[in-house]
Design an enzyme around this catalytic site. Sequence first.
Site, PDB file in Angstrom:
ATOM      1  N   GLY A  43       0.816  -1.211   0.000  1.00 47.13           N
ATOM      2  CA  GLY A  43       0.000   0.000   0.000  1.00 47.13           C
ATOM      3  C   GLY A  43       0.848   1.260   0.000  1.00 47.13           C
ATOM      4  O   GLY A  43       0.503   2.262  -0.641  1.00 47.13           O
ATOM      5  N   THR A  44       1.967   1.224   0.719  1.00 47.57           N
ATOM      6  CA  THR A  44       2.814   2.418   0.819  1.00 47.57           C
ATOM      7  C   THR A  44       3.332   2.814  -0.557  1.00 47.57           C
ATOM      8  O   THR A  44       3.220   3.983  -0.966  1.00 47.57           O
ATOM      9  CB  THR A  44       3.997   2.149   1.781  1.00 47.57           C
ATOM     10  OG1 THR A  44       3.448   1.837   3.063  1.00 47.57           O
ATOM     11  CG2 THR A  44       4.921   3.349   1.885  1.00 47.57           C
ATOM     12  N   ASN A  86      -7.746   4.118   8.654  1.00 48.96           N
ATOM     13  CA  ASN A  86      -7.163   2.960   9.339  1.00 48.96           C
ATOM     14  C   ASN A  86      -7.191   3.064  10.859  1.00 48.96           C
ATOM     15  O   ASN A  86      -7.068   2.067  11.544  1.00 48.96           O
ATOM     16  CB  ASN A  86      -5.710   2.750   8.876  1.00 48.96           C
ATOM     17  CG  ASN A  86      -4.910   4.023   8.892  1.00 48.96           C
ATOM     18  OD1 ASN A  86      -5.268   5.007   8.246  1.00 48.96           O
ATOM     19  ND2 ASN A  86      -3.831   4.030   9.634  1.00 48.96           N
ATOM     20  N   GLN A 146      -7.669  -0.183   3.627  1.00 50.27           N
ATOM     21  CA  GLN A 146      -8.508  -0.707   4.704  1.00 50.27           C
ATOM     22  C   GLN A 146      -9.937  -0.977   4.224  1.00 50.27           C
ATOM     23  O   GLN A 146     -10.779  -1.437   5.004  1.00 50.27           O
ATOM     24  CB  GLN A 146      -8.575   0.275   5.881  1.00 50.27           C
ATOM     25  CG  GLN A 146      -7.243   0.532   6.558  1.00 50.27           C
ATOM     26  CD  GLN A 146      -6.766  -0.636   7.427  1.00 50.27           C
ATOM     27  OE1 GLN A 146      -7.537  -1.540   7.776  1.00 50.27           O
ATOM     28  NE2 GLN A 146      -5.500  -0.626   7.785  1.00 50.27           N
ATOM     29  N   SER A 200      -3.531  -3.305  -0.683  1.00 54.28           N
ATOM     30  CA  SER A 200      -2.451  -4.041  -0.029  1.00 54.28           C
ATOM     31  C   SER A 200      -2.959  -5.431   0.343  1.00 54.28           C
ATOM     32  O   SER A 200      -4.107  -5.581   0.760  1.00 54.28           O
ATOM     33  CB  SER A 200      -2.023  -3.284   1.229  1.00 54.28           C
ATOM     34  OG  SER A 200      -1.017  -3.996   1.896  1.00 54.28           O
ATOM     35  N   HIS A 259      -1.719  -7.646   2.728  1.00 55.93           N
ATOM     36  CA  HIS A 259      -1.617  -8.227   4.084  1.00 55.93           C
ATOM     37  C   HIS A 259      -2.737  -7.826   5.037  1.00 55.93           C
ATOM     38  O   HIS A 259      -2.809  -8.327   6.152  1.00 55.93           O
ATOM     39  CB  HIS A 259      -0.226  -7.941   4.693  1.00 55.93           C
ATOM     40  CG  HIS A 259       0.014  -6.531   5.114  1.00 55.93           C
ATOM     41  ND1 HIS A 259       0.003  -6.145   6.426  1.00 55.93           N
ATOM     42  CD2 HIS A 259       0.294  -5.419   4.401  1.00 55.93           C
ATOM     43  CE1 HIS A 259       0.287  -4.846   6.505  1.00 55.93           C
ATOM     44  NE2 HIS A 259       0.465  -4.396   5.279  1.00 55.93           N
ATOM     45  N   THR A 282      11.986  -7.012 -10.360  1.00 57.29           N
ATOM     46  CA  THR A 282      11.536  -8.381 -10.623  1.00 57.29           C
ATOM     47  C   THR A 282      10.239  -8.643  -9.868  1.00 57.29           C
ATOM     48  O   THR A 282      10.146  -8.358  -8.671  1.00 57.29           O
ATOM     49  CB  THR A 282      12.629  -9.376 -10.181  1.00 57.29           C
ATOM     50  OG1 THR A 282      13.803  -9.074 -10.924  1.00 57.29           O
ATOM     51  CG2 THR A 282      12.212 -10.822 -10.434  1.00 57.29           C
ATOM     52  N   CYS A 336       2.229   1.843  11.925  1.00 58.15           N
ATOM     53  CA  CYS A 336       3.444   2.572  11.544  1.00 58.15           C
ATOM     54  C   CYS A 336       3.811   3.639  12.555  1.00 58.15           C
ATOM     55  O   CYS A 336       4.953   4.042  12.652  1.00 58.15           O
ATOM     56  CB  CYS A 336       3.252   3.245  10.191  1.00 58.15           C
ATOM     57  SG  CYS A 336       2.231   2.293   9.112  1.00 58.15           S
TER      58      CYS A 336
HETATM   59  C1  LIG Z   1      -4.879   3.150   5.000  1.00 60.93           C
HETATM   60  C2  LIG Z   1      -3.541   2.538   4.774  1.00 60.93           C
HETATM   61  N1  LIG Z   1      -2.817   2.930   3.715  1.00 60.93           N
HETATM   62  C3  LIG Z   1      -1.600   2.418   3.448  1.00 60.93           C
HETATM   63  C4  LIG Z   1      -1.045   1.470   4.274  1.00 60.93           C
HETATM   64  C5  LIG Z   1       0.310   0.923   3.947  1.00 60.93           C
HETATM   65  O1  LIG Z   1       0.191  -0.352   3.388  1.00 60.93           O
HETATM   66  P1  LIG Z   1       1.429  -1.368   3.419  1.00 60.93           P
HETATM   67  O2  LIG Z   1       1.575  -1.821   4.837  1.00 60.93           O
HETATM   68  O3  LIG Z   1       1.025  -2.471   2.493  1.00 60.93           O
HETATM   69  O4  LIG Z   1       2.610  -0.624   2.918  1.00 60.93           O
HETATM   70  C6  LIG Z   1      -1.750   1.040   5.403  1.00 60.93           C
HETATM   71  C7  LIG Z   1      -1.144   0.066   6.350  1.00 60.93           C
HETATM   72  O5  LIG Z   1      -1.267   0.208   7.555  1.00 60.93           O
HETATM   73  C8  LIG Z   1      -3.026   1.584   5.654  1.00 60.93           C
HETATM   74  O6  LIG Z   1      -3.751   1.204   6.708  1.00 60.93           O
END
Ligand SMILES: Cc1ncc(COP(=O)(O)O)c(C=O)c1O
Length: 397
Positions: free
Chosen positions: A73-74, A153, A181, A201, A203, A240, A328
């Site tokens: 997601g990041t 989140n 989310q 994302s 996970h 890759t 985070c």
């Molecule tokens: C709303 C939101 N965006 C982005 C992310 C980041 O995703 P990733 O952990 O896959 O980098 C998160 C993860 O906590 C999230 O909750």
Amino acid sequence: MERKIYLDNASTTYVSNEVMTEMLPCFNTIYGNAGSLHSLGREAVAIIDRARDRVKNAINAAKANEIYFTSGGTEADNWALIGVAHANANKGKHIITSSIEHHAVLHACEQLQKEGFEITYLPVDKHGLVDLAELLHAIRKDTILISVMTVNNEVGTIQNVKAIAKIAHDYKILFHTDAVQAIGHVKMDVQDMEIDLMSMSAHKIHGPKGVGALYVKNGVRIDPITFGGISQERGKRSGTENVPGIAGFGKAIEIATRNIAVTNAKLKSIRDYFLEKLAEKVEYYQVNGHPQQKSNAIANVSFYGIEGESILMLLDMAGICVSTASACTSRSLLPSHVLQAMGVPDEIAQGSVRFSFGTNISKSDVDYVIDQLQKVVAQLRAISPIQPEKEVKKNVQ
Ligand SMILES: Cc1ncc(COP(=O)(O)O)c(C=O)c1O
């Protein structure tokens, strides 16, 4: 064995057996590099294509080539913001986002500010909702992108994404949403909701960590932010391909979207049971987030007069996993930027805990959590110099 109750599903989830089964052959049987021309390489390409189709179907994209796999997601958020800004800078250098976005969006915006872009951070109301009138007010002639997350989140508030996208398009502005989310909880249909770019994302939906995707509607101008192999992800995202991760993500999103109604019903029932029992057993707290327009997976609660971190530690000793803010930032003691934006005073925000539920949580698990929470809160309040005011009643929303 010590009892473990995991109420931190918004941070990450366990990988499901079906997803693991899908991934396993990619580690040691079909382990080719998707860039190789031989049979093992072609098999890897076929696995990626199947996953791309699954993501396309899950979000109702028009074409599979609108899905670009990323490292999560990041990266998807960073890329959407920075890639669109760079590719469209000739049209304007103004971007609108909300003050409660994930740091993957906010820090990308900070980076763009250093490059001369201007960012408007929309305020939110006490429930965490962006006001559409404020959005209209913020739009300028040089606005090129609006980015507002679908589900927050930390507090679970669901934004009016379809209405925001419509406003963006009325002004010929691109619209991005962080749906990390939302997937598996809110039905995301990129065509119906008129979304131009969407971050995902794996996970958070029982897929592996370190893989996700950015949906980019065909025709949207976006520059790459990674450079290297020119054939990977159609020259837009070098590196890759993480074939096992991509295979797992494809399976995870297929299952999450197929089961969305059942998952929501289960999560709602367990979250509501938790809040009901909390109201019976604990005093002096507030539930943060929108009272109705919210994810069923998240309950963010501020306990007056005590520290969220202390609650987290003591619950952890009882085998219960929770968070104080997003994963985070949970190692920092700064008050949550989301609660601050919602107008929650710092001293109340400091007492906040995020409980995020999974479908494997039973009512008896919740009973145990509430018992422990009742003890922990009483124990901490007994030694706290701040006594919650007696007139502040429970559950102020
Ligand atoms: C709303 C939101 N965006 C982005 C992310 C980041 O995703 P990733 O952990 O896959 O980098 C998160 C993860 O906590 C999230 O909750």
